[in-house]
Design an enzyme around this catalytic site. Structure first.
Site, mmCIF file in Angstrom:
data_model
loop_
_atom_site.group_PDB
_atom_site.id
_atom_site.type_symbol
_atom_site.label_atom_id
_atom_site.label_comp_id
_atom_site.label_asym_id
_atom_site.label_seq_id
_atom_site.Cartn_x
_atom_site.Cartn_y
_atom_site.Cartn_z
ATOM 1 N N GLY A 68 3.353 32.044 10.852
ATOM 2 C CA GLY A 68 3.941 32.619 12.070
ATOM 3 C C GLY A 68 3.427 34.022 12.347
ATOM 4 N N THR A 69 2.248 34.320 11.847
ATOM 5 C CA THR A 69 1.654 35.655 12.008
ATOM 6 C C THR A 69 1.422 35.984 13.488
ATOM 7 O OG1 THR A 69 0.264 34.821 10.203
ATOM 8 C CG2 THR A 69 -0.089 37.106 10.885
ATOM 9 N N HIS A 132 -3.239 39.228 5.489
ATOM 10 C CA HIS A 132 -2.753 38.088 4.696
ATOM 11 C C HIS A 132 -2.849 38.400 3.202
ATOM 12 C CE1 HIS A 132 -2.327 35.519 8.107
ATOM 13 N NE2 HIS A 132 -3.604 35.356 8.341
ATOM 14 N N ARG A 154 7.137 30.714 5.591
ATOM 15 C CA ARG A 154 7.346 29.399 6.221
ATOM 16 C C ARG A 154 7.479 28.359 5.121
ATOM 17 N NH1 ARG A 154 3.155 26.581 10.628
ATOM 18 N NH2 ARG A 154 4.690 25.153 11.515
ATOM 19 N N TYR A 215 9.499 31.629 9.676
ATOM 20 C CA TYR A 215 9.091 30.859 10.857
ATOM 21 C C TYR A 215 10.272 30.009 11.321
ATOM 22 C CZ TYR A 215 6.195 27.571 13.586
ATOM 23 O OH TYR A 215 5.644 26.795 14.577
ATOM 24 N N LEU A 249 6.767 34.005 24.761
ATOM 25 C CA LEU A 249 6.494 33.617 23.364
ATOM 26 C C LEU A 249 6.636 32.116 23.122
ATOM 27 C CD1 LEU A 249 8.269 36.534 21.434
ATOM 28 C CD2 LEU A 249 5.805 36.247 21.791
ATOM 29 N N SER A 250 6.904 31.352 24.186
ATOM 30 C CA SER A 250 7.041 29.903 23.965
ATOM 31 C C SER A 250 5.685 29.354 23.510
ATOM 32 C CB SER A 250 7.475 29.208 25.256
ATOM 33 O OG SER A 250 6.401 29.246 26.177
ATOM 34 N N PHE A 285 -5.995 26.376 17.811
ATOM 35 C CA PHE A 285 -5.377 27.338 16.900
ATOM 36 C C PHE A 285 -3.850 27.215 16.977
ATOM 37 C CE2 PHE A 285 -3.570 31.404 15.700
ATOM 38 C CZ PHE A 285 -4.152 31.576 14.458
ATOM 39 N N SER A 288 1.153 22.183 17.300
ATOM 40 C CA SER A 288 2.453 21.692 17.738
ATOM 41 C C SER A 288 3.547 22.749 17.605
ATOM 42 C CB SER A 288 2.811 20.461 16.923
ATOM 43 O OG SER A 288 2.716 20.782 15.544
#
Ligand code: A3P
Length: 323
Positions: A68-69, A132, A154, A215, A249-250, A285, A288
């Protein structure tokens, strides 16, 4: 503190890499401290990252990949920049919130403008920096200067599935998802091991300069995560801003916004590496964006294996987040 590297040239690593074509097929090393798997080229900057000058008003966004970065980067940047959607639509996210180690992980990036570590050093304050890297490889001044650090976790099965598709976006892979998951439990993909990455930040989650969320928290109630982030960063979010940011942000809006996702960067990397277009092959990228999607993709036997492995990795910890 200095970082050292052991070549990761084992039969299993060779088998893993034989199934990867593109920039993710290169020489890897296991670093000390942390046991983190990184490209050998990372050693060019490992010490510069440790010695990187931190500013008190920095915001560091740290995650294991696929947790969720990107979603968090866009949210945090907007909250801290007075919901400046015009700029957010003009300047790519990776320029607004650069990824400190990026130029030293994928070869094609080295030819693209200044090194990511210099881009971070030159940013105007307040800076928003993505990494990361595991805790032990991050700048040591994080622990003395104490800027804000946001860590996102996550559940591991969705992370594995997402990382498999990620490998297959930035390179091409010829292995099944279950095979990739097996290699993951053997800590062979880049940035592994996963659970120590998470636990190191879980253990400092109550420090006043650290915010730890998942996330799954974002999926369950994004508005409340946005409020938490605003409070944590000293920028309370006015409720009247909420409908627009939630829409922005959707997953659909983020997917169709080239400045908020890394599709174009991935395409650039693929082209430089002689790989065909990802978009044309239906590889994206932002995919879903679901919780629990892994249940349909991993075999039942592999899910069970990951569960037992997770129990082992978490033995002795009080971690109670998603797994
Ligand atoms: P999936 O591959 O499971 O869809 P990171 O940014 O850390 O690489 O994480 C990428 C993951 O976050 C991908 O997960 C991606 O689809 C998901 N993601 C990105 N933006 C999102 C959004 N706005 N809503 C939900 N998921 C999102």
């Amino acid at each position: 503190m200095s970082v050292s590297a052991e070549p990761l040239d084992t039969p299993r690593m060779r088998e893993f890499l034989s199934k990867v074509t593109g920039p993710y097929n290169q020489d890897f090393v296991r670093l000390s401290p942390s046991s983190c798997v990184m490209p050998a080229r990372y050693m060019d900057i490992a010490q510069r990252v440790i010695d990187f000058e931190v500013r008190p008003d920095d915001v560091w966004i740290v995650t294991y990949p696929k947790c969720g970065t990107t979603w968090s980067q866009e949210m945090i940047w907007l909250v801290m920049n007075n919901f400046d959607y015009d700029t957010a639509y003009k300047i790519p996210l990776h320029e607004r919130t650069p990824f400190i180690e990026f130029s030293s992980i994928l070869k094609p990036m080295a030819d693209l403008g200044p090194h990511s570590i210099e881009a971070c050093a030159k940013l105007k304050s307040p800076r928003f920096i993505k990494s990361h890297l595991p805790l032990q490889l991050l700048p040591k001044q994080l622990w003395t200067v104490k800027p804000k650090i946001i860590y996102v976790v996550r559940n591991v099965k969705d992370t594995i599935v997402s990382y498999y598709h990620h490998y297959n976006l930035w390179s091409d892979v010829s292995m099944s998802l279950d095979e990739f998951a097996q290699f993951f439990t053997e800590d062979l993909p880049m940035y592994n091991p996963f659970w120590t990455h998470v636990l190191d930040f879980w253990n400092i989650r109550n420090e006043p300069n650290v915010l730890f969320y998942s996330y799954e928290d974002m999926k369950a109630d994004l508005a409340s995560v946005i409020r938490r982030v605003g409070e944590f960063l000293g920028k309370p979010v006015p409720e009247e801003q909420m409908p627009k940011i939630l829409d922005h942000l959707s997953v659909e809006k983020m997917r169709s916004n080239p400045h908020a996702n890394l599709q174009e960067v991935a395409e650039y990397v693929r082209k430089q590496s002689g790989l065909p277009s990802a978009t044309a092959a239906g590889k994206h990228f932002i995919r879903s964006g679901k919780v629990g999607g892994a249940l349909n993709e991993l075999s039942a036997a592999m899910r069970q294996k990951i569960d037992s492995w997770t129990v082992e990795c978490l033995r002795g910890s009080d971690y109670s987040g998603p797994r």
